[in-house]
Scaffold this active site. Structure first.
Site, PDB file in Angstrom:
ATOM      1  N   ASP A  55       6.791   1.202   2.399  1.00 44.64           N
ATOM      2  CA  ASP A  55       6.604   0.237   1.306  1.00 44.64           C
ATOM      3  C   ASP A  55       7.616   0.518   0.196  1.00 44.64           C
ATOM      4  O   ASP A  55       8.174  -0.404  -0.407  1.00 44.64           O
ATOM      5  CB  ASP A  55       5.204   0.347   0.709  1.00 44.64           C
ATOM      6  CG  ASP A  55       4.090   0.248   1.721  1.00 44.64           C
ATOM      7  OD1 ASP A  55       3.934   1.194   2.512  1.00 44.64           O
ATOM      8  OD2 ASP A  55       3.391  -0.773   1.740  1.00 44.64           O
ATOM      9  N   HIS A  94       9.029  -0.065   8.675  1.00 42.35           N
ATOM     10  CA  HIS A  94       8.399  -1.353   8.978  1.00 42.35           C
ATOM     11  C   HIS A  94       8.552  -2.371   7.842  1.00 42.35           C
ATOM     12  O   HIS A  94       9.044  -3.479   8.039  1.00 42.35           O
ATOM     13  CB  HIS A  94       6.889  -1.155   9.217  1.00 42.35           C
ATOM     14  CG  HIS A  94       6.527  -0.085  10.178  1.00 42.35           C
ATOM     15  ND1 HIS A  94       6.570  -0.230  11.550  1.00 42.35           N
ATOM     16  CD2 HIS A  94       6.084   1.178   9.955  1.00 42.35           C
ATOM     17  CE1 HIS A  94       6.168   0.880  12.121  1.00 42.35           C
ATOM     18  NE2 HIS A  94       5.868   1.751  11.197  1.00 42.35           N
ATOM     19  N   ASP A  95       8.084  -1.990   6.653  1.00 41.96           N
ATOM     20  CA  ASP A  95       7.949  -2.957   5.555  1.00 41.96           C
ATOM     21  C   ASP A  95       9.296  -3.490   5.095  1.00 41.96           C
ATOM     22  O   ASP A  95       9.412  -4.655   4.695  1.00 41.96           O
ATOM     23  CB  ASP A  95       7.199  -2.320   4.382  1.00 41.96           C
ATOM     24  CG  ASP A  95       5.801  -1.873   4.782  1.00 41.96           C
ATOM     25  OD1 ASP A  95       5.216  -1.049   4.062  1.00 41.96           O
ATOM     26  OD2 ASP A  95       5.297  -2.351   5.820  1.00 41.96           O
ATOM     27  N   ASP A 150       0.882  -1.183   0.000  1.00 43.87           N
ATOM     28  CA  ASP A 150       0.000   0.000   0.000  1.00 43.87           C
ATOM     29  C   ASP A 150       0.917   1.230   0.000  1.00 43.87           C
ATOM     30  O   ASP A 150       0.903   2.062   0.905  1.00 43.87           O
ATOM     31  CB  ASP A 150      -0.965   0.011   1.194  1.00 43.87           C
ATOM     32  CG  ASP A 150      -0.273   0.072   2.548  1.00 43.87           C
ATOM     33  OD1 ASP A 150      -0.863   0.663   3.487  1.00 43.87           O
ATOM     34  OD2 ASP A 150       0.852  -0.443   2.686  1.00 43.87           O
TER      35      ASP A 150
HETATM   36  O1  RIB Z   1       1.710   0.019  10.797  1.00 47.55           O
HETATM   37  C1  RIB Z   1       2.713   0.085   9.820  1.00 47.55           C
HETATM   38  C2  RIB Z   1       2.197  -0.386   8.496  1.00 47.55           C
HETATM   39  O2  RIB Z   1       1.087   0.429   8.107  1.00 47.55           O
HETATM   40  C3  RIB Z   1       3.222  -0.246   7.365  1.00 47.55           C
HETATM   41  O3  RIB Z   1       3.032  -1.274   6.428  1.00 47.55           O
HETATM   42  C4  RIB Z   1       2.879   1.080   6.755  1.00 47.55           C
HETATM   43  O4  RIB Z   1       3.258   1.154   5.377  1.00 47.55           O
HETATM   44  C5  RIB Z   1       1.390   1.085   6.884  1.00 47.55           C
HETATM   45  O5  RIB Z   1       0.860   0.339   5.799  1.00 47.55           O
HETATM   46 CA    CA Z   2       2.687  -0.705   4.089  1.00 45.44          CA
END
Ligand code: RIB
Ligand code: CA
Length: 313
Positions: free
Chosen positions: A15, A242-243, A10
């Site tokens: 990402d 995160h991703d 997303d």
């Molecule tokens: O909570 C973090 C996630 O939510 C990550 O994937 C960020 O891109 C959002 O999609």
């Molecule tokens: Ca994401």
């Protein structure tokens, strides 16, 4: 030996770093990317994904447009497209390449059914596409060796006190996926918040002198400004990406520390809606179904980003 993956995104800023890491890693074969509604609407998550591949000189990676809203919940995107951590459209040149024809869910099904059962799914947004594919054609399950999810949270959420955004936006989809019976690794906030990227790291990324390094520096600096202003981490001037940690966990599993436990998703809670319920003490008497990460190796993660994003197509 390389690992074949499909990234479901997303695209937002983290990402984007995940896409570049997956596309440039010599240890991964990125079969394609599927886009989903999440950080912003499906038009923008798709445009952003196309922009990323064009920016790093890899326009050949196929992008397929997916679900524009959750399975059953009202349409929600991350608070509003102008969130300080993502924004709506990435600060990259407008894409001149197009998404592939057809729906992402159908492409996922066709690709998995035609495969040798060797393509790892890596969803790093809401799980709407993956759940739809499983519900539309359950036979794909036998063809999925592993699902590596960025999502979930045990200690604390980010969209609510209880829930992490990817799960919170479409809890019904997340429930389908975590209970699908295939091997699952989850990379939740408990791990990603222990693998922060700092402003000093951004300077090192920019010094790589590559398109991926420069963009990753820019996107992460935006994330750091947004986190410092809206959800400060345990140290200022640093933010989770995160991703990208989920992608690095496929390249080197030792970058995270996991526990094999029963995990399910709250879909009927009032205060806990979308919570990943982690049964560390097996109180449910259910078998373990998820390798749930509770820690990460921050120096190793940053080293991996610097090494991979220093590469060019
Ligand atoms: O909570 C973090 C996630 O939510 C990550 O994937 C960020 O891109 C959002 O999609
Ligand atoms: Ca994401």
């Amino acid at each position: 030996m390389t690992t074949k993956i499909i990234l479901d995104v997303d695209t937002g800023t983290d990402d984007a770093v995940a896409l570049m890491t997956a596309a440039l890693s010599p240890d991964l074969e990125l079969i394609g990317a599927t886009t989903v509604n999440g950080n912003t609407g499906i038009d923008s998550t798709t445009e952003n994904t196309l922009r990323v591949f064009e920016w790093i000189g890899m326009p050949q990676v196929p992008v397929h447009r997916g679900m524009s809203r959750p399975l059953s919940r009202p349409q929600m995107t991350q608070i509003n497209p102008a969130t300080r951590i993502h924004g709506d459209l990435l600060d990259l040149p407008a894409a001149t390449i197009k998404a592939q024809p057809g729906h992402a869910v159908d492409w996922l099904i066709e690709t998995l059914m035609a495969s040798d059962g060797d393509i790892t799914l890596v969803p790093v947004g809401p799980l709407t596409n993956i759940a739809m594919a499983i519900q539309k054609e359950p036979a794909i399950l036998a063809k999925i060796p592993e699902i590596v999810i960025m999502g979930g949270a045990h200690d604390h959420g980010n969209s609510t006190a209880s829930a992490e955004f990817n799960i919170w936006l479409d809890p019904e989809a997340a429930r389908v996926v975590v209970n699908c019976g295939r091997p699952i690794r989850m990379v939740p906030l408990d791990a990603t918040h222990r693998a922060l990227v700092s402003l000093e790291d951004c300077a090192r990324l920019r010094a790589l002198g590559t398109p991926a390094g420069e963009a990753a520096a820019r996107f992460t600096e935006k994330r750091i400004e947004g986190y410092d202003a809206t959800q400060p981490m345990h140290r200022a001037g640093a933010a989770p990406v995160h991703d990208a940690l989920a992608v690095c966990a496929i390249i080197d599993p030792s970058v995270i520390t996991t526990h094999f436990i029963p995990v399910d998703i709250e879909t009927g809670g009032f205060l806990s809606d979308g919570r990943t319920v982690c049964d560390f003490r097996f109180r449910s008497r259910k078998p373990a179904n998820v390798h749930f990460a509770m820690d990460a190796d921050e120096p190793k993660f940053v080293r991996m980003l610097l090494e991979i994003l220093g590469r060019t197509a």
